[in-house]
Design an enzyme around this catalytic site. Structure first.
Site, PDB file in Angstrom:
ATOM      1  N   ARG A  74       0.861  -1.099   0.039  1.00  0.00           N
ATOM      2  CA  ARG A  74      -0.225  -0.056   0.169  1.00  0.00           C
ATOM      3  C   ARG A  74       1.059   1.288  -0.139  1.00  0.00           C
ATOM      4  NH1 ARG A  74      -2.730  -3.878   1.713  1.00  0.00           N
ATOM      5  NH2 ARG A  74      -0.995  -4.662   2.518  1.00  0.00           N
ATOM      6  N   THR A  75       1.843   1.493   0.921  1.00  0.00           N
ATOM      7  CA  THR A  75       2.386   2.615   1.219  1.00  0.00           C
ATOM      8  C   THR A  75       3.325   2.814  -0.226  1.00  0.00           C
ATOM      9  OG1 THR A  75       2.666   2.164   3.449  1.00  0.00           O
ATOM     10  CG2 THR A  75       3.937   4.075   2.635  1.00  0.00           C
ATOM     11  N   LYS A 103      25.837  -4.234  -1.611  1.00  0.00           N
ATOM     12  CA  LYS A 103      27.260  -4.353  -2.093  1.00  0.00           C
ATOM     13  C   LYS A 103      27.761  -3.706  -0.701  1.00  0.00           C
ATOM     14  CE  LYS A 103      26.610  -3.555  -6.895  1.00  0.00           C
ATOM     15  NZ  LYS A 103      26.710  -2.127  -7.981  1.00  0.00           N
ATOM     16  N   ARG A 124      11.250   3.753   3.600  1.00  0.00           N
ATOM     17  CA  ARG A 124      10.849   2.886   4.718  1.00  0.00           C
ATOM     18  C   ARG A 124      11.984   2.046   4.946  1.00  0.00           C
ATOM     19  NH1 ARG A 124       5.652  -1.267   4.598  1.00  0.00           N
ATOM     20  NH2 ARG A 124       4.773   0.961   5.301  1.00  0.00           N
ATOM     21  N   HIS A 152       4.702   5.854  11.542  1.00  0.00           N
ATOM     22  CA  HIS A 152       4.332   5.765  10.287  1.00  0.00           C
ATOM     23  C   HIS A 152       3.536   6.750  10.062  1.00  0.00           C
ATOM     24  CE1 HIS A 152       3.305   4.106   6.459  1.00  0.00           C
ATOM     25  NE2 HIS A 152       2.710   2.912   6.874  1.00  0.00           N
TER      26      HIS A 152
HETATM   27  N1   CP Z   1      -0.433   0.175   5.861  1.00  0.00           N
HETATM   28  C1   CP Z   1       0.965  -0.328   5.333  1.00  0.00           C
HETATM   29  O1   CP Z   1       1.899   0.156   5.719  1.00  0.00           O
HETATM   30  O2   CP Z   1       0.714  -1.476   4.302  1.00  0.00           O
HETATM   31  P1   CP Z   1       1.910  -1.805   3.593  1.00  0.00           P
HETATM   32  O3   CP Z   1       2.949  -2.274   4.617  1.00  0.00           O
HETATM   33  O4   CP Z   1       1.630  -2.633   2.388  1.00  0.00           O
HETATM   34  O5   CP Z   1       2.757  -0.474   2.867  1.00  0.00           O
END
Ligand code: CP
Length: 325
Positions: A74-75, A103, A124, A152
């Site tokens: 999603r993100t 590397k 991320r 998040h």
């Molecule tokens: N909600 C969320 O962060 O989903 P993903 O891990 O799929 O990005």
């Protein structure tokens, strides 16, 4: 009821917008009520834009580097879609396994490299504080898309948008968070964001997955009431928002502990029969067993709308940070 997402006031918006331009988005602590109203308002305009026109050329010529050291559906894809729908382009590094990270390239050098090509970096990473580290080394804006068990922030913003869209306002709501509250960065961020509003918190988890003390301290310091429970049945009839989280196998060092708690909470039609008629069930997704598929068609199930709202809120953030909201 019409959702109370305020329209963007142009004078106030200019001041707030200037506050976003060129800034990193690392933590929800960067947001006060004025900034939240602004992003929710722009997010709403982005939703209308997508529904009416599909896309716009607001960020034409801009490039996003989408740097994901951890899995994401999603993100990662909603940031990409957000940039593409605003006319920008994306360098997708969704699997660092195929980058020079394998590397041995460090995070600072990776960030320095990507900012040579892009106007903004979304990151991320499995370590708490990694987004702040990236921002320290980057001269271009950095957006935290999840730093380990830390925060998040963009998820919390889309969660807030979904609550307002569904229930009209946040003030006075009883919000229960259920599941893995220890490792769940989404509930850490959402809790810290919701202290901006007069809400009541209930944290439901097994003993070993309780909400961390630093998050509870933020709640207490802001003068909010909270209670901690272990049984979701005791509170289901009283809540306006039930925010369910996955027990994250990847965060456990002892898999026996994971097996003990993984299926502790399952939202099914029987549980929903005890819930209020006007409430919502949310989940950041992905889910494993914690929400039965039989609940998906319940009008109170907001998790797919929540997921879609992520794109609108990320469009708003990209436009604001790149000075084009
Ligand atoms: N909600 C969320 O962060 O989903 P993903 O891990 O799929 O990005």
């Amino acid at each position: 009821m019409e959702p109370k997402i305020k329209q963007v006031d142009s004078m106030a918006a200019n001041r707030i917008h200037n506050g976003f331009y060129g800034q990193d988005i690392i933590s929800v602590s960067q947001f006060d009520r004025a900034r939240l109203d602004y992003i929710l308002g722009v997010g709403n305009e982005m939703k209308i834009l997508v529904e009416r026109f599909g896309s716009a050329d607001l960020l034409q010529g801009k490039i996003l580097a989408n740097l994901f050291y951890e899995p994401s559906t999603r993100t990662s894809s909603s940031f990409m879609a957000a940039m593409l729908r605003l006319g920008g382009q994306v360098i997708p590094i969704n699997n660092v396994q195929y980058s020079s990270v394998t590397k041995g390239e460090s995070l600072p050098d990776t960030v320095r490299t990507l900012e040579s090509y892009a106007d903004i970096i979304v990151i991320r990473h499995p370590e708490v504080g990694s987004a702040a580290t990236a921002a320290h080394y980057a001269s271009k804006p950095v957006i935290n898309a999840g730093d380990g068990v830390g925060e998040h922030p963009t998820q919390a913003l889309l969660d807030l948008y979904t609550i307002v869209e569904a229930l009209g306002e946040v003030g006075g709501l009883k919000v229960a968070m259920v599941g893995d509250l220890k490792f769940g960065r989404t509930v850490h961020s959402l809790t810290k964001l919701l202290v901006n509003y007069p809400v009541e918190f209930t944290f439901v988890s097994p003993e070993i997955l309780r909400m961390p003390k630093d998050v509870l301290d933020v709640v207490a310091a802001s003068g909010h009431r909270y209670e901690e429970r272990e049984d979701v049945h005791e509170i289901i009839g009283d809540v306006d928002v039930l925010y369910v989280t996955r027990v994250q196998k990847e965060r456990f060092t002892d898999l026996a502990e994971y097996d003990m708690v993984k299926d502790r909470y399952v939202v099914d039609p029987e549980l929903m029969s005890r819930a209020k008629e006007r409430m919502i069930i949310m989940h950041p997704l992905p889910r494993v067993n914690e929400i039965s598929y039989a609940v998906d068609n319940d009008p109170r199930a907001a998790y797919f709308r929540q997921m879609r709202n992520g794109m609108y809120i990320r469009m708003a953030l990209l436009a604001a940070v790149l000075g084009k909201a």
